[in-house]
Motif scaffolding. Structure first.
Motif, PDB file in Angstrom:
ATOM      1  N   GLN A   1      26.754  59.463  47.865  1.00  0.00           N
ATOM      2  CA  GLN A   1      25.476  60.040  48.250  1.00  0.00           C
ATOM      3  C   GLN A   1      24.335  59.163  47.733  1.00  0.00           C
ATOM      4  N   GLY A   2      23.322  58.965  48.574  1.00  0.00           N
ATOM      5  CA  GLY A   2      22.189  58.149  48.173  1.00  0.00           C
ATOM      6  C   GLY A   2      22.044  56.927  49.064  1.00  0.00           C
ATOM      7  N   PRO A   3      21.330  55.910  48.598  1.00  0.00           N
ATOM      8  CA  PRO A   3      21.099  54.726  49.432  1.00  0.00           C
ATOM      9  C   PRO A   3      22.374  53.913  49.631  1.00  0.00           C
TER      10      PRO A   3
ATOM     11  N   LYS B   1      18.788  58.242  58.202  1.00  0.00           N
ATOM     12  CA  LYS B   1      17.535  57.518  58.021  1.00  0.00           C
ATOM     13  C   LYS B   1      17.541  56.756  56.697  1.00  0.00           C
ATOM     14  N   VAL B   2      16.684  55.761  56.614  1.00  0.00           N
ATOM     15  CA  VAL B   2      16.439  55.069  55.361  1.00  0.00           C
ATOM     16  C   VAL B   2      15.362  55.837  54.602  1.00  0.00           C
ATOM     17  N   ARG B   3      15.625  56.133  53.348  1.00  0.00           N
ATOM     18  CA  ARG B   3      14.624  56.816  52.530  1.00  0.00           C
ATOM     19  C   ARG B   3      13.864  55.755  51.719  1.00  0.00           C
TER      20      ARG B   3
ATOM     21  N   VAL C   1      20.560  52.820  54.880  1.00  0.00           N
ATOM     22  CA  VAL C   1      20.376  54.250  55.155  1.00  0.00           C
ATOM     23  C   VAL C   1      20.440  55.024  53.840  1.00  0.00           C
ATOM     24  N   TYR C   2      20.119  56.303  53.927  1.00  0.00           N
ATOM     25  CA  TYR C   2      20.277  57.215  52.792  1.00  0.00           C
ATOM     26  C   TYR C   2      21.244  58.319  53.204  1.00  0.00           C
ATOM     27  N   LEU C   3      22.340  58.460  52.441  1.00  0.00           N
ATOM     28  CA  LEU C   3      23.340  59.484  52.768  1.00  0.00           C
ATOM     29  C   LEU C   3      23.023  60.777  52.024  1.00  0.00           C
TER      30      LEU C   3
ATOM     31  N   GLU D   1      27.733  49.900  60.195  1.00  0.00           N
ATOM     32  CA  GLU D   1      26.287  49.893  59.913  1.00  0.00           C
ATOM     33  C   GLU D   1      25.512  50.437  61.104  1.00  0.00           C
ATOM     34  N   TRP D   2      25.863  49.980  62.294  1.00  0.00           N
ATOM     35  CA  TRP D   2      25.211  50.456  63.517  1.00  0.00           C
ATOM     36  C   TRP D   2      25.328  51.979  63.641  1.00  0.00           C
TER      37      TRP D   2
END
Length: 458
Positions: free
Chosen positions: A327-329, A455-457, A281-283, A447-448
């Motif tokens: 923050q980030g992936p 979302k994944v960026r 994901v992307y935070l 993770e779930w």
């Protein structure tokens, strides 16, 4: 001339690869030395070599550990609970596909009560002098947990009776590879005096010079590769009897360090990190962790456990979360870094009166700074407790679940972690109806939840 047999053994390494280069270097030198002296050497592992707390083990699902055992020429191994109940069924069933050593395990079966194709209940090895060494192995019987993973575990003492009855007719010397713990090993020595040697693990005990119980020698080498076990047997090849025996636990801190030790240890870590470098994901912002106050990340994990278990409420200790998510992936490695524990979520059914006692016990000021080892926990301290749908009104001395006062006779479903069901934390939890969720660990549950929220960026 009497025959000299050297038996080296490891147990409960728990993927502490920082000690592995010294162990390998020592054993390679000993193998050459014993060969020059025309003395034989056998090498065994007694289980819990695998521990998914290390990224290299996690990234290969234990196959890296098997390769390390292959490289050193292990003769045989048995499994521990970390191989047996911290891995999904298929992962354990394929763990030893490339093993160049025997897996000797008498008390594990599949759901059809057939032994897995990768195990044998016993094996007889013959020395150059014709002495037959009969070996069997057993592991700790976590009956319910094995069943949840699609295995059947049988009573190890009963299995040993069967195997020893066979071996005492076919072998000259009987060796038991045990992942039962010191107390059970002593029982085995008393029940089966025909056993010459028990190589033990599971309870991380160290027998510096071995221990003799009747006719049986017990040996054990602690944990994490801090020690290497060495048993020396002098055997009369004519009578095929042991005439002298000794055991030692050798501190590996005294071993010579190979010249590339640091780079090898680093290699294991970064190989694991590379294998787990999968973006999830992307935070949009950092999720902070703090062991001593309410924080977003521990709260999110607690919420995820509650939802995963379908519980009315939940709690867990903040010390489970070992770091923040920036923050980030976010990758699988990041989740492994902050939640390396082989700990599963679970659901506990309690009456309101029992739940209230448990929740009041979590307020004890001893918990936050309590240092904890074992029971799946791979952190440092407990940290304070974090709650979901649980409110305390200290002024009124009342506890509320989802805004309603606790009803003493109602049955509540509490979402929490399996660690509390194994240790002496809360008596009511140990005595309650427990539903374990396996094989998912806390990092899988988090993770779930993260994938649900973010979302994944690309």
């Amino acid at each position: 001339m009497n025959e000299i047999l050297h038996i080296y053994h490891t147990n409960d390494i728990h993927s502490h690869f920082e000690n592995w280069p010294k162990i390998r270097h020592f054993l390679q030198r000993k193998k050459e030395q014993h060969a020059r002296n025309n003395e034989e050497m056998l090498l065994f592992d007694l289980g819990d070599h695998v521990d998914r707390c290390h990224p290299y083990t996690e990234g290969t699902m234990g196959k890296a550990n098997v390769r390390l055992l292959n490289e050193l020429g292990y003769l045989a191994a048995t499994i521990g609970n970390n191989e047996g109940i911290t891995m999904p069924h298929d992962a354990l069933d394929t763990l030893y596909q490339e093993a160049q050593f025997d897996i000797i395990l008498a008390n594990l079966y599949d759901d059809n009560f057939k032994r897995p194709k990768w195990t044998v209940p016993r094996k007889i090895y013959t020395t150059k002098g014709g002495v037959r060494i009969g070996v069997t192995g057993v592991t700790a019987p976590f009956y319910k947990l094995y069943r949840l993973l699609g295995w059947q575990i049988s009573n190890p003492l009963k299995e040993l009776e069967t195997q020893i009855d066979f071996l005492k007719k076919q072998a000259d010397i009987i060796v038991v590879l045990s992942h039962l713990g010191i107390h059970e090993d002593l029982i085995v020595a008393k029940l089966y005096p025909e056993v010459d040697l028990i190589l033990g693990g599971h309870t991380h005990h160290v027998l510096e010079k071995g221990e003799t119980d009747g006719q049986t020698l017990l040996a054990a080498a602690g944990k994490y590769g801090y020690y290497l076990g060495h048993v020396k047997l002098e055997i009369d090849p004519g009578a095929k009897k042991i005439v002298h025996r000794s055991a030692r636990a050798l501190p590996t801190g005294n071993f010579q360090e190979p010249h590339d030790e640091a780079s090898e240890i680093e290699h294991y870590y970064f190989e694991g990190k590379k294998l787990l470098d999968k973006k999830l994901v992307y935070l949009p912002e950092t999720l902070e962790s703090d062991w001593f106050r309410d924080n977003c990340l521990a709260g999110l994990l607690c919420e995820a456990v509650m939802e995963w278990c379908g519980a009315d409420c939940a709690f867990l200790n903040a010390g489970l979360v070992l770091g923040s998510l920036e923050q980030g992936p976010v990758t699988k490695f990041d989740l492994h870094r902050i939640l390396p524990h082989p700990i599963n979520p679970c659901l506990i059914e309690l009456t309101g009166a029992q739940l209230q006692e448990v929740l009041l016990a979590t307020l004890d000021p001893k918990w936050p700074h309590l240092e904890l080892k074992g029971l799946g926990f791979r952190g440092k301290i407990m940290g304070q407790f974090v709650y979901r749908r649980i409110q305390f009104n200290h002024a009124l001395r009342k506890i509320y679940i989802n805004g309603q006062p606790v009803a003493p006779d109602r049955i509540y479903k509490l979402g929490t972690i399996d660690m509390y069901t194994f240790g002496n934390f809360f008596p009511h939890i140990r005595e309650a109806e427990i539903h374990y969720f396996m094989p998912e660990f806390l990092r899988d549950v988090l993770e779930w939840k993260l994938v649900e929220l973010y979302k994944v960026r690309p």
